[in-house]
Design a protein around this motif. Structure first.
Motif, PDB file in Angstrom:
ATOM      1  N   ALA A 122       0.849  -1.184   0.000  1.00 49.77           N
ATOM      2  CA  ALA A 122       0.000   0.000   0.000  1.00 49.77           C
ATOM      3  C   ALA A 122       0.887   1.238   0.000  1.00 49.77           C
ATOM      4  O   ALA A 122       1.945   1.263   0.636  1.00 49.77           O
ATOM      5  CB  ALA A 122      -0.892   0.005   1.241  1.00 49.77           C
ATOM      6  N   SER A 123       0.461   2.273  -0.710  1.00 50.09           N
ATOM      7  CA  SER A 123       1.214   3.522  -0.738  1.00 50.09           C
ATOM      8  C   SER A 123       1.344   4.082   0.670  1.00 50.09           C
ATOM      9  O   SER A 123       0.408   4.059   1.455  1.00 50.09           O
ATOM     10  CB  SER A 123       0.504   4.533  -1.635  1.00 50.09           C
ATOM     11  N   GLY A 124       2.531   4.595   0.988  1.00 49.47           N
ATOM     12  CA  GLY A 124       2.771   5.169   2.313  1.00 49.47           C
ATOM     13  C   GLY A 124       4.248   5.133   2.641  1.00 49.47           C
ATOM     14  O   GLY A 124       5.087   4.773   1.795  1.00 49.47           O
ATOM     15  N   THR A 125       4.577   5.472   3.874  1.00 47.76           N
ATOM     16  CA  THR A 125       5.974   5.498   4.304  1.00 47.76           C
ATOM     17  C   THR A 125       6.649   4.146   4.124  1.00 47.76           C
ATOM     18  O   THR A 125       7.855   4.072   3.860  1.00 47.76           O
ATOM     19  CB  THR A 125       6.064   5.947   5.776  1.00 47.76           C
ATOM     20  N   VAL A 126       5.880   3.077   4.258  1.00 47.11           N
ATOM     21  CA  VAL A 126       6.440   1.732   4.139  1.00 47.11           C
ATOM     22  C   VAL A 126       7.150   1.535   2.807  1.00 47.11           C
ATOM     23  O   VAL A 126       8.175   0.832   2.740  1.00 47.11           O
ATOM     24  CB  VAL A 126       5.341   0.665   4.336  1.00 47.11           C
ATOM     25  N   THR A 127       6.668   2.175   1.743  1.00 48.09           N
ATOM     26  CA  THR A 127       7.311   1.998   0.430  1.00 48.09           C
ATOM     27  C   THR A 127       8.689   2.650   0.395  1.00 48.09           C
ATOM     28  O   THR A 127       9.586   2.185  -0.302  1.00 48.09           O
ATOM     29  CB  THR A 127       6.426   2.559  -0.695  1.00 48.09           C
ATOM     30  N   LEU A 128       8.854   3.713   1.159  1.00 52.80           N
ATOM     31  CA  LEU A 128      10.164   4.352   1.282  1.00 52.80           C
ATOM     32  C   LEU A 128      11.123   3.413   2.016  1.00 52.80           C
ATOM     33  O   LEU A 128      12.298   3.273   1.650  1.00 52.80           O
ATOM     34  CB  LEU A 128      10.006   5.667   2.055  1.00 52.80           C
ATOM     35  N   GLU A 129      10.620   2.746   3.063  1.00 54.75           N
ATOM     36  CA  GLU A 129      11.439   1.812   3.833  1.00 54.75           C
ATOM     37  C   GLU A 129      11.852   0.614   2.985  1.00 54.75           C
ATOM     38  O   GLU A 129      12.998   0.154   3.043  1.00 54.75           O
ATOM     39  CB  GLU A 129      10.657   1.367   5.069  1.00 54.75           C
ATOM     40  N   ILE A 130      10.920   0.109   2.184  1.00 53.95           N
ATOM     41  CA  ILE A 130      11.230  -1.014   1.295  1.00 53.95           C
ATOM     42  C   ILE A 130      12.310  -0.610   0.294  1.00 53.95           C
ATOM     43  O   ILE A 130      13.257  -1.365   0.043  1.00 53.95           O
ATOM     44  CB  ILE A 130       9.954  -1.485   0.563  1.00 53.95           C
ATOM     45  N   ALA A 131      12.168   0.583  -0.270  1.00 58.76           N
ATOM     46  CA  ALA A 131      13.158   1.073  -1.232  1.00 58.76           C
ATOM     47  C   ALA A 131      14.534   1.191  -0.588  1.00 58.76           C
ATOM     48  O   ALA A 131      15.550   0.852  -1.208  1.00 58.76           O
ATOM     49  CB  ALA A 131      12.719   2.421  -1.797  1.00 58.76           C
ATOM     50  N   LEU A 132      14.584   1.671   0.646  1.00 59.58           N
ATOM     51  CA  LEU A 132      15.865   1.849   1.333  1.00 59.58           C
ATOM     52  C   LEU A 132      16.539   0.519   1.677  1.00 59.58           C
ATOM     53  O   LEU A 132      17.731   0.485   1.978  1.00 59.58           O
ATOM     54  CB  LEU A 132      15.668   2.687   2.603  1.00 59.58           C
ATOM     55  N   LEU A 133      15.773  -0.567   1.643  1.00 61.27           N
ATOM     56  CA  LEU A 133      16.348  -1.893   1.868  1.00 61.27           C
ATOM     57  C   LEU A 133      16.638  -2.618   0.552  1.00 61.27           C
ATOM     58  O   LEU A 133      17.082  -3.767   0.549  1.00 61.27           O
ATOM     59  CB  LEU A 133      15.403  -2.729   2.747  1.00 61.27           C
ATOM     60  N   GLY A 184       3.448   7.676  -4.733  1.00 57.96           N
ATOM     61  CA  GLY A 184       4.477   6.980  -3.966  1.00 57.96           C
ATOM     62  C   GLY A 184       5.584   7.911  -3.509  1.00 57.96           C
ATOM     63  O   GLY A 184       6.075   8.739  -4.285  1.00 57.96           O
ATOM     64  N   LEU A 185       5.982   7.768  -2.242  1.00 62.24           N
ATOM     65  CA  LEU A 185       7.002   8.655  -1.680  1.00 62.24           C
ATOM     66  C   LEU A 185       8.351   8.527  -2.393  1.00 62.24           C
ATOM     67  O   LEU A 185       9.067   9.520  -2.537  1.00 62.24           O
ATOM     68  CB  LEU A 185       7.171   8.378  -0.184  1.00 62.24           C
ATOM     69  N   CYS A 186       8.708   7.335  -2.839  1.00 63.65           N
ATOM     70  CA  CYS A 186       9.981   7.170  -3.567  1.00 63.65           C
ATOM     71  C   CYS A 186       9.997   8.059  -4.798  1.00 63.65           C
ATOM     72  O   CYS A 186      11.010   8.697  -5.109  1.00 63.65           O
ATOM     73  CB  CYS A 186      10.161   5.728  -4.004  1.00 63.65           C
ATOM     74  N   ASN A 187       8.874   8.081  -5.505  1.00 64.23           N
ATOM     75  CA  ASN A 187       8.775   8.873  -6.727  1.00 64.23           C
ATOM     76  C   ASN A 187       8.687  10.366  -6.422  1.00 64.23           C
ATOM     77  O   ASN A 187       9.233  11.195  -7.153  1.00 64.23           O
ATOM     78  CB  ASN A 187       7.569   8.415  -7.541  1.00 64.23           C
ATOM     79  N   ILE A 188       7.995  10.699  -5.329  1.00 68.54           N
ATOM     80  CA  ILE A 188       7.847  12.103  -4.950  1.00 68.54           C
ATOM     81  C   ILE A 188       9.198  12.705  -4.561  1.00 68.54           C
ATOM     82  O   ILE A 188       9.571  13.783  -5.023  1.00 68.54           O
ATOM     83  CB  ILE A 188       6.837  12.253  -3.796  1.00 68.54           C
ATOM     84  N   VAL A 189       9.961  11.994  -3.722  1.00 63.65           N
ATOM     85  CA  VAL A 189      11.218  12.579  -3.226  1.00 63.65           C
ATOM     86  C   VAL A 189      12.294  12.623  -4.305  1.00 63.65           C
ATOM     87  O   VAL A 189      13.139  13.527  -4.299  1.00 63.65           O
ATOM     88  CB  VAL A 189      11.750  11.852  -1.961  1.00 63.65           C
ATOM     89  N   THR A 190      12.272  11.664  -5.227  1.00 66.15           N
ATOM     90  CA  THR A 190      13.272  11.681  -6.303  1.00 66.15           C
ATOM     91  C   THR A 190      12.819  12.533  -7.479  1.00 66.15           C
ATOM     92  O   THR A 190      13.651  12.922  -8.313  1.00 66.15           O
ATOM     93  CB  THR A 190      13.562  10.256  -6.813  1.00 66.15           C
ATOM     94  N   GLY A 191      11.514  12.801  -7.547  1.00 69.51           N
ATOM     95  CA  GLY A 191      10.981  13.558  -8.674  1.00 69.51           C
ATOM     96  C   GLY A 191      10.926  12.759  -9.960  1.00 69.51           C
ATOM     97  O   GLY A 191      10.779  13.316 -11.049  1.00 69.51           O
ATOM     98  N   LYS A 192      11.022  11.429  -9.830  1.00 70.54           N
ATOM     99  CA  LYS A 192      11.017  10.549 -11.004  1.00 70.54           C
ATOM    100  C   LYS A 192      10.179   9.302 -10.716  1.00 70.54           C
ATOM    101  O   LYS A 192       9.978   8.930  -9.559  1.00 70.54           O
ATOM    102  CB  LYS A 192      12.451  10.108 -11.351  1.00 70.54           C
ATOM    103  N   ASN A 193       9.734   8.650 -11.773  1.00 72.49           N
ATOM    104  CA  ASN A 193       8.951   7.428 -11.628  1.00 72.49           C
ATOM    105  C   ASN A 193       9.897   6.232 -11.481  1.00 72.49           C
ATOM    106  O   ASN A 193      10.091   5.451 -12.407  1.00 72.49           O
ATOM    107  CB  ASN A 193       8.027   7.251 -12.843  1.00 72.49           C
ATOM    108  N   VAL A 194      10.469   6.081 -10.289  1.00 71.98           N
ATOM    109  CA  VAL A 194      11.457   5.025 -10.077  1.00 71.98           C
ATOM    110  C   VAL A 194      10.819   3.721  -9.609  1.00 71.98           C
ATOM    111  O   VAL A 194      11.424   2.648  -9.713  1.00 71.98           O
ATOM    112  CB  VAL A 194      12.547   5.473  -9.069  1.00 71.98           C
TER     113      VAL A 194
END
Length: 380
Positions: free
Chosen positions: A267-278, A306-316
């Motif tokens: 689900a979209s949320g902070t958890v997706t940022l944590e998954i990306a960082l791992l 998605g936070l990963c995409n928001i913080v990087t400014g790209k569809n990663v």
């Protein structure tokens, strides 16, 4: 003895507040803290008067359905503030509830610190007027947020994102699988349906149907589901009882659970940022009531959820929204993640991009020091 009251209305806010308050207690063990939150805040020594599970709901229509209950929690909180008169109220994200509470705190003469800004850069930019009126200090995670508040003449400090320090696992994927009694040689699919009841109801059935489809293609695939903080297991049991998939439900040790996965649907949320960082390949899903989605489409000013995409400014990281959250869309992508070496390599590239975008380390400690400085100034 200085007193604080902290409000975190959902799991990610509880986690962020808990880390900050743990650091605060290390610097100033004399400070008394009570509030609304969950297990992470409890572990940091907070006296929880209301569990955040009472408030956790996603979507405009969904909030309306539970309005009377949320209003009762709000009124109880205002009464507590009026009687206890803390030296500061710390609000953590959750703006629909917290900005109204900030107004009440101002009326009661209680200083307000806001930790983790509402996403005014994405939607409802007008909230900055209420923030300027009712909030004494903003503690933000991203440098670009600091610039926004400075332009609006709001007292602000960028403390950095706490996940930069918090997210880690000491294990390899194989070690993590063995720890959770999984086959270290077989692929693991993680189902992360969120921490709110509304998210679970919207996403878990299709996640389970997707897992069933994947197991029909490859019966070696193992399926796990980490129980999100504040989520009652009885909520997911009816869904698990109706599926042919054997799902290992795991509580706690979240980052090690993520490390054990070869692919995740979340689900979209902070958890997706944590998954990306791992560095784990994953898909971001988001599904709310159709009316809620139509309203949000008109209000939101940025192209990503998605936070990963928001913080990087790209569809990663791939985002699947509304009707795209289907077996037909999810299954082939997840099968690719589970079998292709390139998927893990790409996930490590995303990991580096996200880490770079999040900026400086020490976020939780920086926030704790800012809170201490504020209350020492106002308490003296």
């Amino acid at each position: 003895m200085p007193k604080l009251f902290v409000v975190a209305g959902e799991a990610s806010g509880d986690a962020h507040a808990g880390r900050m308050l743990k650091a605060l207690k290390q610097h100033r063990p004399d400070i008394s803290v009570s509030g609304i939150g969950g297990e992470t805040m409890r572990e940091a020594g907070v006296d929880i008067i209301t569990d955040f599970a009472e408030l956790a709901v996603m979507g405009l229509v969904e909030v309306i359905k539970r309005y009377s209950h949320i209003k009762a929690v709000f009124d109880k909180t205002v009464e507590h503030l009026a009687s206890s008169k803390p030296d500061a109220l710390i609000l953590v994200d959750y703006p629909g509830f917290n900005l109204k509470l900030a107004k009440k705190a101002r009326e009661l003469g209680i200083p307000v610190i806001y930790y983790i800004s509402p996403k005014i850069w994405a939607w409802r930019a007008g909230r900055i007027k209420a923030i300027k009126r009712y909030v004494d200090l903003m503690l933000v995670l991203f440098p670009f947020e600091q610039s926004l508040y400075e332009k609006a003449d709001v007292a602000v400090k960028c403390v950095g994102h706490p996940l930069v320090d918090a997210v880690h696992s000491d294990w390899t994927s194989e070690q993590a699988k063995s720890h959770f009694s999984l086959d270290a040689k077989a692929p693991v699919l993680g189902l992360f349906p969120g921490s709110r009841r509304s998210e679970v109801e919207a996403l878990l059935p299709v996640m389970l149907a997707t897992a069933e489809h994947i197991q029909q293609r490859d019966n070696s695939v193992q399926v796990i589901l980490p129980l999100a903080p504040g989520l009652d297991r009885t909520l997911i049991e009816p869904y698990l009882s109706e599926t042919a998939v054997k799902v290992e439900v795991i509580s706690g040790e979240f980052y090690d659970v993520v490390r054990s996965c070869d692919a995740i649907v979340a689900a979209s949320g902070t958890v997706t940022l944590e998954i990306a960082l791992l560095g784990v390949p994953h898909l971001i899903t988001y599904r709310v009531a159709p009316l809620t989605y139509q309203i949000l489409k008109r209000l939101v000013k940025i192209p990503y959820v998605g936070l990963c995409n928001i913080v990087t400014g790209k569809n990663v990281v791939t985002e699947l929204l509304q009707s795209q959250v289907s077996v037909a869309e999810l299954a082939p992508r997840l099968l690719y993640f589970l079998t292709a070496v390139e998927a893990r390599q790409q996930a490590h590239i995303v990991q580096e991009q996200v880490l770079k975008a999040l900026g400086p380390s020490g976020g939780a400690d920086n926030a704790a020091r800012a809170v201490i400085s504020f209350i020492d100034t106002h308490h003296s």
